[in-house]
Design an enzyme around this catalytic site. Structure first.
Site, short mmCIF file in Angstrom:
data_model
loop_
_atom_site.label_atom_id
_atom_site.label_comp_id
_atom_site.label_asym_id
_atom_site.label_seq_id
_atom_site.Cartn_x
_atom_site.Cartn_y
_atom_site.Cartn_z
CB ALA A 255 -1.04 -0.09 1.29
CG ASP B 257 7.77 0.39 1.50
OD1 ASP B 257 8.00 -0.30 0.97
OD2 ASP B 257 7.13 0.54 2.64
O1 RIB Z 1 8.30 -0.69 4.83
C1 RIB Z 1 7.44 0.09 5.95
C2 RIB Z 1 6.28 -0.83 6.26
O2 RIB Z 1 6.58 -2.15 6.46
C3 RIB Z 1 5.27 -0.44 7.07
O3 RIB Z 1 4.31 0.53 6.55
C4 RIB Z 1 4.74 -1.61 7.70
O4 RIB Z 1 3.25 -1.89 7.61
C5 RIB Z 1 5.46 -2.82 7.31
O5 RIB Z 1 4.81 -3.30 6.31
#
Ligand code: RIB
Length: 304
Positions: free
Chosen positions: A41, A252
């Site tokens: 997400a 991310d």
């Molecule tokens: O990479 C960070 C994410 O890792 C966090 O948002 C947590 O939910 C884990 O999935």
């Protein structure tokens, strides 16, 4: 140019701490925040904030968190047609601990994310075939990840795999067909079984993956920048210097922004630079998705 993220969502329970408690100790921490997260997400939100049209395949539980997760994705105009609710299982949850230097430690409880199966990819096949890139992580079952890579390869859709969390059981033969393999140093070490404590060691470890057939390895190295390794070529990019307050979700941020740029310009280094700026700005704010900057702020940093 649509981007598909096939992967996880989590509820982030972020505790800002001065130190981890010792065995049997109860310790007061200064601050807590609840947020939407999950590597999948987060990457979807980063790509959407950078201007891409994004669809997401993921599963939530049938609990108090589900609506919030779906509404949050919708808030960023992410297509949630293939976000499904699963009965009798919790949504994914991630307790996160961020220390005074901004470094994070994360636990994940996959919950409904474990229910995203190869059949879900087949169900979404017609929509996925219209996408310019598929983005995957390892917070879902490996079988689903392998199936998605096979699907991308059969349909000539580039695949980016972020092997996070690191998993030593990852079958390299099954992931060779991905176009981009984007680990951080820790994940690279877990997957290759090699040390990654210096840039030289990172190069050596990444090259073993290139020798096994992966086309591009991009290693994110936090404040040390990022490294692109491909056959016969290694290029390093310095990180933007910023004061970090919370590094969670920065990897991310890099991946979502990279994919968003790459599908438009097919220029790996330029996309890495924009991704590096996007992710640098994200660590200056607390939280995961809510720390992601607007595109204008990234452009400003790039032209500084
Ligand atoms: O990479 C960070 C994410 O890792 C966090 O948002 C947590 O939910 C884990 O999935």
């Amino acid at each position: 140019m649509k981007i598909a993220v096939i992967g996880s969502n989590m509820v982030d329970l972020i505790s800002y701490i001065d130190r981890m408690p010792a065995d049997g100790e109860t310790l007061e921490a200064p601050e807590f925040s609840l947020g939407c997260g999950g590597k999948g997400a987060n990457q979807a939100v980063a790509a959407a904030k950078y201007g891409s049209n994004v669809m997401m395949l993921t599963k939530v539980g049938n609990d108090i968190f589900a609506d919030n997760t779906i509404n949050n994705l919708k808030k960023y105009n992410i297509d949630t047609t293939y976000v499904e609710r699963v009965n009798n299982v919790s949504s994914g949850v991630a307790p996160i601990f961020v220390d005074a230097s901004g470094q994070n430690r994360i636990l994940i409880i996959k919950g409904a994310n474990k229910c995203l199966l190869p059949a879900d990819i087949d169900k979404a096949a017609e929509s996925l075939k219209k996408c310019s890139i598929l983005i995957l992580q390892l917070e879902i079952n490996l079988e689903t990840v392998y199936h998605a890579i096979e699907f991308g390869s059969k349909n000539n859709i580039p695949v980016l795999l972020n092997p996070a969390p690191g998993n030593a059981e990852l079958d390299i033969k099954k992931i060779c067909k991905c176009d981009f393999f984007v680990p951080n140093e820790t994940e690279l070490s877990i997957i290759t079984g090699m040390p990654t404590n210096t840039e030289e060691n990172i190069k050596k470890a990444a090259l073993t993956l290139i020798e096994k057939g992966i086309k591009n390895v991009i290693v994110t190295m936090g404040a040390r920048g990022s490294m692109w390794v491909t056959e016969g070529k290694i290029q390093c990019l310095k990180a933007f210097k910023v004061d970090a307050v919370d590094t969670s979700g920065a990897g991310d941020a890099f991946i979502g922004c990279f994919a968003s740029c790459y599908v438009k310009n097919h220029d790996v280094l330029k996309s890495m630079r924009e991704a590096s700026a996007f992710s640098a700005l994200s660590v200056m704010k607390k939280g995961t998705q809510i720390s992601y900057p607007e595109k204008e702020a990234v452009q400003d940093l790039l032209t500084e």
